[in-house]
Design an enzyme around this catalytic site. Structure first.
Site, PDB file in Angstrom:
ATOM      1  N   CYS A  36      -8.694  -0.690   4.469  1.00 14.05           N
ATOM      2  CA  CYS A  36      -7.653  -1.018   5.447  1.00 14.05           C
ATOM      3  C   CYS A  36      -8.209  -0.809   6.855  1.00 14.05           C
ATOM      4  CB  CYS A  36      -6.413  -0.147   5.259  1.00 14.05           C
ATOM      5  SG  CYS A  36      -5.177  -0.494   6.535  1.00 14.05           S
ATOM      6  N   GLY A  82      -8.843 -14.118   0.034  1.00 13.87           N
ATOM      7  CA  GLY A  82      -9.228 -14.538   1.373  1.00 13.87           C
ATOM      8  C   GLY A  82      -8.848 -15.976   1.659  1.00 13.87           C
ATOM      9  N   GLY A  83      -7.666 -16.166   2.204  1.00 19.07           N
ATOM     10  CA  GLY A  83      -7.259 -17.491   2.678  1.00 19.07           C
ATOM     11  C   GLY A  83      -6.955 -18.498   1.593  1.00 19.07           C
ATOM     12  N   ASN A  98      -2.976  -8.925  11.619  1.00 21.10           N
ATOM     13  CA  ASN A  98      -1.894  -7.950  11.483  1.00 21.10           C
ATOM     14  C   ASN A  98      -2.444  -6.565  11.718  1.00 21.10           C
ATOM     15  OD1 ASN A  98      -1.695  -5.951   9.026  1.00 21.10           O
ATOM     16  ND2 ASN A  98      -2.825  -7.753   8.306  1.00 21.10           N
ATOM     17  N   GLY A 100       0.795  -1.216   0.000  1.00 23.00           N
ATOM     18  CA  GLY A 100       0.000   0.000   0.000  1.00 23.00           C
ATOM     19  C   GLY A 100       0.834   1.275   0.000  1.00 23.00           C
ATOM     20  N   ASN A 146      -7.685   1.242  -2.142  1.00 22.59           N
ATOM     21  CA  ASN A 146      -7.871   0.536  -0.870  1.00 22.59           C
ATOM     22  C   ASN A 146      -8.769   1.366   0.041  1.00 22.59           C
ATOM     23  OD1 ASN A 146      -7.727  -0.986   1.407  1.00 22.59           O
ATOM     24  ND2 ASN A 146      -5.495  -0.914   1.620  1.00 22.59           N
ATOM     25  N   GLY A 172      -5.956 -15.337   6.204  1.00 26.68           N
ATOM     26  CA  GLY A 172      -5.634 -16.765   6.210  1.00 26.68           C
ATOM     27  C   GLY A 172      -6.872 -17.623   6.002  1.00 26.68           C
ATOM     28  N   THR A 185      -9.002  -7.708   4.956  1.00 22.65           N
ATOM     29  CA  THR A 185      -9.053  -8.481   6.198  1.00 22.65           C
ATOM     30  C   THR A 185     -10.290  -8.145   7.027  1.00 22.65           C
ATOM     31  OG1 THR A 185      -7.707  -6.801   7.257  1.00 22.65           O
ATOM     32  CG2 THR A 185      -6.553  -8.739   6.411  1.00 22.65           C
ATOM     33  N   VAL A 217      -0.259  -3.717  10.623  1.00 22.81           N
ATOM     34  CA  VAL A 217       0.920  -3.019  10.087  1.00 22.81           C
ATOM     35  C   VAL A 217       0.647  -1.526   9.967  1.00 22.81           C
ATOM     36  CG1 VAL A 217       2.426  -2.798   8.072  1.00 22.81           C
ATOM     37  CG2 VAL A 217       1.800  -5.068   8.944  1.00 22.81           C
TER      38      VAL A 217
END
Lengths: 304, 259
Positions: A130, A243-244, A69, A46, A127, A217, A193, A71
């Site tokens: 986030c 997604g995963g 996460n 990003g 995005n 995940g 996510t 980040v």
């Protein structure tokens, strides 16, 4: 050998496999493991107008079949990217897609305009999802008027392919998708996510410094599949499923549910070769199912 | 070039109730490994242990294609790994990270606390090759935490502190009398272990006015610079411990130990 090419907006990808923003650096890190020319595209880390240090440590928590996460969009800013990183990656034999972030609509627009000057960025991924930043980010993606406004504003200045990355942290993702489509997007990527949390019972403290973070995940795959399916039912725009996804079977499930392409994310942390293996596995599946083109399986889920 | 390989476990040797040596047979020739570098090991398919785990190389036997890791059982990953058997395989990504700066000459102090001894055999070998003198200072809660002293003594003197006084001098590593030596005989300090210990050692290096390198153990998701989870605050901003480290000169870290 089946034809693996897919089309997203004005881009033709050599195969449906791309790497998710925030899990593949700027492509260079993965180029130490495989030739980027073997996948359809790379969604780079990003970008923001100004450099960002991101959130404090700890930023990661392992969870059952996944991880959190927080980040927080750490990156050196668009100018550093333009000057130092872009020249090193622009000649990769794959599509380099910029992931665009902002705190305000003006940020998104200014960043997109700066990216306009970079010839070898065929698409941006807006995005608006986030979950790890205080301002902007997901706030844009969880209401129809703001998702629509930011998409429309960027559409005004960006003629190449415009992908909008949707948040799963909404009541009905179909409403957001339709608003974004109406505002001029060329494609969707979903899902970002899911907002989550981990607690250390012994210390009686949250594991992440930011308390909450984004869950990714295999743990989120069923939710992602459901959302891809839902959006595919109401919109004709191409969908990039995320997604995963850990293997080719996962990727094919997303394509059957309606995705034209997919992003591999968290799987890269465990197996940096996952994107290449998934591309090969999709080819094998097509042969096994007597398909000559990958497009034959997009949205081919039988529900009757 | 980084490698992704399946390796066969040749031996797991328990050293006390919590710590073990993991020895892997590597299928190909081992590249040059610098002391402080690490591997990311994938531990089976348990949903509980989803991510790889990073471990520094304790030692490498290039001739016999063996990698050795010193591992302390501190969580699910290290527990599962210790329960595997010789003949089973694990997948590793290596070599990763930067390494300790090995001087051309001098006399160095190497301080290890708990699992912090993990990178120090390779370091000892490298220093010995250069003809640099070294002393190991190992600290633990009790005597049973002080491990591999016979291995370290092949490269230099071994000093010991334990918190309960059951072995060596009583106290923390920084309480050891070696720090009161005048003149202080060392030109550099290396440290690895719990962060409070490394900070205390770094503070000593400030007092003695000599450089100090530490190997950090931040939580990592990937180990090769793409997830940006393992960051540490430095004078140059947040940096990834996996690619910019794990070894840092303490003057780059914002530990404010020299104030």
């Amino acid at each position: 050998m089946a034809d693996l090419r897919v089309t997203i907006g004005q881009m033709e990808l050599r195969n449906p496999v791309t790497t998710a923003s925030g899990t593949c650096g700027f492509g260079e890190e993965l180029a130490e493991f495989f030739d980027p020319g073997r996948i359809g595209g790379i969604f780079v880390k990003g970008l923001t107008l100004k450099p960002r240090e991101g959130n404090p440590y700890p930023r990661m928590a392992e969870t059952a079949s996944g991880m959190l996460n927080s980040v927080g969009l750490q990156n050196k800013g668009i100018d550093y990217f333009t000057e130092h990183i872009y020249p090193r990656i622009k000649d990769f034999d794959t599509h380099i897609i910029a992931n665009v972030n902002g705190s305000t609509i003006e940020d998104y627009v200014d960043l997109s305009e700066k990216l306009n000057r970079l010839e070898k960025i065929p698409a941006i991924e807006l995005n608006i999802s986030c979950p790890n930043v205080r301002e902007g980010g997901m706030a844009f993606g969880i209401s129809c008027p703001s998702a629509s406004a930011v998409t429309r504003a960027v559409r005004e200045v960006w003629d190449r392919t415009l992908i909008v990355k949707l948040s799963p942290n909404v009541t009905d993702i179909r409403d957001i998708a339709l608003a974004v489509e109406e505002a001029g997007a060329d494609a969707f990527s979903l899902i970002n996510t899911l907002l989550g949390m981990a607690v250390d019972a012994e210390k009686r403290r949250p594991v992440l410094a930011t308390i909450t973070g984004g869950l990714s995940g295999p743990a989120i795959k069923p939710i992602a599949l459901r959302m891809v399916w839902q959006v595919a039912q109401v919109s004709r725009l191409p969908i990039i499923g995320i997604g995963g996804i850990m293997n080719a079977t996962d990727a094919i499930e997303f394509m059957l549910a309606g995705a034209s392409a997919i992003q591999v994310g968290t799987a890269i942390f465990i197996d940096p070769l996952a994107p290449v293996k998934i591309a090969e596995g999709i080819g094998e599946y097509l042969v096994r199912h007597g398909c000559s083109k990958v497009s034959e399986i997009i949205g081919a889920l039988r529900v009757d | 070039m980084k490698r992704i390989q399946d390796c066969t476990i040749s031996k797991i040797t328990w050293l006390n109730t919590d710590s073990y040596l993991l020895e892997l047979d590597v299928p190909d020739e081992i590249p040059v490994l610098a002391p402080g570098q690490f591997a990311e090991i994938r531990i089976g398919n348990s949903p509980d242990v989803f991510l790889r785990r990073p471990f520094s190389f304790l030692d490498a036997d290039v001739e016999n294609r063996k990698l050795v890791f010193f591992i302390k059982r501190i969580g699910k990953g290290t527990r599962h790994l210790g329960e595997l058997h010789p003949g089973e395989t694990v997948n590793i990504i290596y070599p990763l990270g930067n390494h300790f700066q090995v001087p051309e000459k001098g006399n160095v102090l190497i301080v290890g606390g708990g699992s912090g001894i993990a990178p120090f055999i390779l370091l000892g070998k490298e220093l010995q090759k250069k003809g640099v003198g070294m002393t190991f200072l190992l600290g633990g809660k009790a005597g049973s935490d002080i491990l591999l002293t016979d291995r370290f003594s092949q490269y230099g003197d071994v000093l010991i502190t334990t918190e309960d006084g059951s072995k060596g001098e009583k106290g923390m590593v920084t309480d050891h009398s070696v720090f009161t030596s005048d003149p202080f005989p060392f030109t550099m300090i290396y440290a690895c272990g719990p962060e409070p210990m490394m900070k205390a050692v770094a503070r000593m290096s400030c007092l003695k006015n000599i450089p100090c390198e530490v190997s950090l153990e931040n939580l990592m998701a990937c180990g090769f610079g793409v997830c940006l989870c393992c960051i540490v605050e430095t004078t140059e901003g947040n940096l990834c411990v996996c690619t910019e480290g794990p070894v840092f000169n303490t003057n780059r870290l914002k530990w404010q130990i020299c104030a």
